[in-house]
Design an enzyme around this catalytic site. Sequence first.
Site, PDB file in Angstrom:
ATOM      1  N   GLU A 100      39.842  -1.819   6.888  1.00 36.17           N
ATOM      2  CA  GLU A 100      40.639  -3.043   6.848  1.00 36.17           C
ATOM      3  C   GLU A 100      41.362  -3.066   5.494  1.00 36.17           C
ATOM      4  OE1 GLU A 100      38.190  -6.162   9.696  1.00 36.17           O
ATOM      5  OE2 GLU A 100      37.436  -5.858   7.664  1.00 36.17           O
ATOM      6  N   HIS A 130      38.508  -2.230   2.885  1.00 32.42           N
ATOM      7  CA  HIS A 130      37.168  -2.471   3.419  1.00 32.42           C
ATOM      8  C   HIS A 130      36.772  -1.350   4.368  1.00 32.42           C
ATOM      9  CE1 HIS A 130      34.227  -5.042   5.923  1.00 32.42           C
ATOM     10  NE2 HIS A 130      33.618  -4.626   4.832  1.00 32.42           N
ATOM     11  N   ASN A 168      34.007  -8.659  10.776  1.00 34.96           N
ATOM     12  CA  ASN A 168      32.821  -9.496  10.570  1.00 34.96           C
ATOM     13  C   ASN A 168      33.004 -10.911  11.106  1.00 34.96           C
ATOM     14  OD1 ASN A 168      31.219  -7.519   9.569  1.00 34.96           O
ATOM     15  ND2 ASN A 168      31.620  -7.977   7.424  1.00 34.96           N
ATOM     16  N   SER A 219      32.976  -6.957   1.153  1.00 38.15           N
ATOM     17  CA  SER A 219      33.011  -7.329   2.566  1.00 38.15           C
ATOM     18  C   SER A 219      32.974  -8.839   2.759  1.00 38.15           C
ATOM     19  CB  SER A 219      31.874  -6.657   3.331  1.00 38.15           C
ATOM     20  OG  SER A 219      30.669  -6.787   2.660  1.00 38.15           O
TER      21      SER A 219
HETATM   22  P1  NAI Z   1      24.779  -0.574  -3.269  1.00 40.72           P
HETATM   23  O1  NAI Z   1      23.833  -1.565  -3.837  1.00 40.72           O
HETATM   24  O2  NAI Z   1      24.272   0.538  -2.418  1.00 40.72           O
HETATM   25  O3  NAI Z   1      25.625   0.109  -4.471  1.00 40.72           O
HETATM   26  C1  NAI Z   1      26.217  -0.632  -5.513  1.00 40.72           C
HETATM   27  C2  NAI Z   1      26.291   0.280  -6.727  1.00 40.72           C
HETATM   28  O4  NAI Z   1      27.062  -0.367  -7.737  1.00 40.72           O
HETATM   29  C3  NAI Z   1      24.920   0.580  -7.349  1.00 40.72           C
HETATM   30  O5  NAI Z   1      24.732   1.984  -7.389  1.00 40.72           O
HETATM   31  C4  NAI Z   1      25.024  -0.001  -8.763  1.00 40.72           C
HETATM   32  O6  NAI Z   1      24.321   0.747  -9.737  1.00 40.72           O
HETATM   33  C5  NAI Z   1      26.525   0.015  -8.989  1.00 40.72           C
HETATM   34  N1  NAI Z   1      26.962  -0.902 -10.025  1.00 40.72           N
HETATM   35  C6  NAI Z   1      26.569  -2.176 -10.239  1.00 40.72           C
HETATM   36  N2  NAI Z   1      27.208  -2.699 -11.298  1.00 40.72           N
HETATM   37  C7  NAI Z   1      28.048  -1.722 -11.757  1.00 40.72           C
HETATM   38  C8  NAI Z   1      28.978  -1.643 -12.821  1.00 40.72           C
HETATM   39  N3  NAI Z   1      29.149  -2.678 -13.640  1.00 40.72           N
HETATM   40  N4  NAI Z   1      29.675  -0.489 -12.991  1.00 40.72           N
HETATM   41  C9  NAI Z   1      29.492   0.555 -12.164  1.00 40.72           C
HETATM   42  N5  NAI Z   1      28.606   0.539 -11.133  1.00 40.72           N
HETATM   43  C10 NAI Z   1      27.898  -0.592 -10.942  1.00 40.72           C
HETATM   44  O7  NAI Z   1      25.895  -1.423  -2.506  1.00 40.72           O
HETATM   45  P2  NAI Z   1      26.800  -1.007  -1.252  1.00 40.72           P
HETATM   46  O8  NAI Z   1      26.096  -1.332  -0.005  1.00 40.72           O
HETATM   47  O9  NAI Z   1      27.330   0.371  -1.480  1.00 40.72           O
HETATM   48  O10 NAI Z   1      27.991  -2.064  -1.389  1.00 40.72           O
HETATM   49  C11 NAI Z   1      29.014  -1.926  -2.346  1.00 40.72           C
HETATM   50  C12 NAI Z   1      30.180  -2.794  -1.945  1.00 40.72           C
HETATM   51  O11 NAI Z   1      30.633  -2.387  -0.647  1.00 40.72           O
HETATM   52  C13 NAI Z   1      29.882  -4.288  -1.851  1.00 40.72           C
HETATM   53  O12 NAI Z   1      31.006  -4.995  -2.273  1.00 40.72           O
HETATM   54  C14 NAI Z   1      29.650  -4.480  -0.353  1.00 40.72           C
HETATM   55  O13 NAI Z   1      29.943  -5.784   0.079  1.00 40.72           O
HETATM   56  C15 NAI Z   1      30.654  -3.502   0.224  1.00 40.72           C
HETATM   57  N6  NAI Z   1      30.358  -3.051   1.582  1.00 40.72           N
HETATM   58  C16 NAI Z   1      29.088  -2.705   1.965  1.00 40.72           C
HETATM   59  C17 NAI Z   1      28.837  -2.257   3.255  1.00 40.72           C
HETATM   60  C18 NAI Z   1      27.471  -1.821   3.681  1.00 40.72           C
HETATM   61  O14 NAI Z   1      27.242  -1.686   4.901  1.00 40.72           O
HETATM   62  N7  NAI Z   1      26.539  -1.577   2.778  1.00 40.72           N
HETATM   63  C19 NAI Z   1      29.920  -2.179   4.255  1.00 40.72           C
HETATM   64  C20 NAI Z   1      31.229  -2.497   3.734  1.00 40.72           C
HETATM   65  C21 NAI Z   1      31.420  -2.941   2.450  1.00 40.72           C
END
Ligand code: NAI
Length: 287
Positions: free
Chosen positions: A156, A144, A194, A123
Amino acid sequence: MKQHETATNVAVIGAGTMGAGIAQVCAAAGHTVTLVDVSAEALERGRKSVAKGLEKLVHKGRLGEAERDASLERLTFTGDLAAVGGAAVVIEAVFEAIAVKREVWEKLSEVATPEALLASNTSSLSLTEIAAGVAHPERFCGLHFFNPVPVLPLVEVVRALQTGAGTLERAEAFVRGLGKTPIVCDDRPGFIVNRLLIPYLNDAVHALAEGVASAEAIDSAMKLGANMPIGPLALLDLVGLDVALAAAESLHSEFGDPKFRPHPLLRQMVRAGKLGRKTGEGFFQYS
Ligand code: NAI
């Protein structure tokens, strides 16, 4: 729920909040989904979250019980990145850190099939920078999704400098197949939503800090006077104040425009651990 006309194999990397939501939506649309995470705990949480999400749809009458079971059967949870090999669409949703994403994409470049559509759910990071480490950057773009993924209709579709035109078309078609609405935009900080939303939310904090009105009054005013479905301070609590602060900091540093500068109160709230709903307190209290 509408099934995807050309069901395919989808791999989602990262089983956190977003990855689990994306996996759920893909499975419900008829795709076979492999959800990959390095953490066994995250995979287990992801599995529970998807099951709960599908159950919710059944309760709302939007998904039949047989469809729920079929969706669950189409999902595989694994710690092995090599499982991505059979996927026609690869969506990365790992931690929001460029180093982590670059490492994951280096590995994905080795295992993904030569025709796969490659996408990151970042994001706030530069897709162009992530693409620089992808073996076939012309097949790479941003997808996104918004949180909660099963609820919000927008995706997006972000054009990195290296993205090929055919890739954007494929990405749009894929998003429509999920029952969501794609909106294409360039790889600029904050994309569309955003970029517009963060200054608005930050301004609400500014108004509160200046004592213009109470948090309740500011939120009610925006709901009743601007027809917003939720007030800005309640929305900040929902998004997470830490997440909003990071987004504001990233926009501020990229554009250098003071309109993106996070208000000191937002920073102080984060320092105090008042992150919103997830900690039970932000601008409002949650039990
Ligand atoms: P989160 O922290 O809930 O999940 C991330 C996951 O990635 C974790 O389960 C972790 O164990 C895993 N991970 C880390 N390194 C890894 C690897 N090398 N191989 C496989 N898995 C791995 O994060 P979230 O909130 O789900 O965000 C994920 C992405 O989505 C980020 O890029 C964030 O910017 C984007 N995003 C988040 C939003 C939100 O509201 N939380 C909204 C839109 C996009």
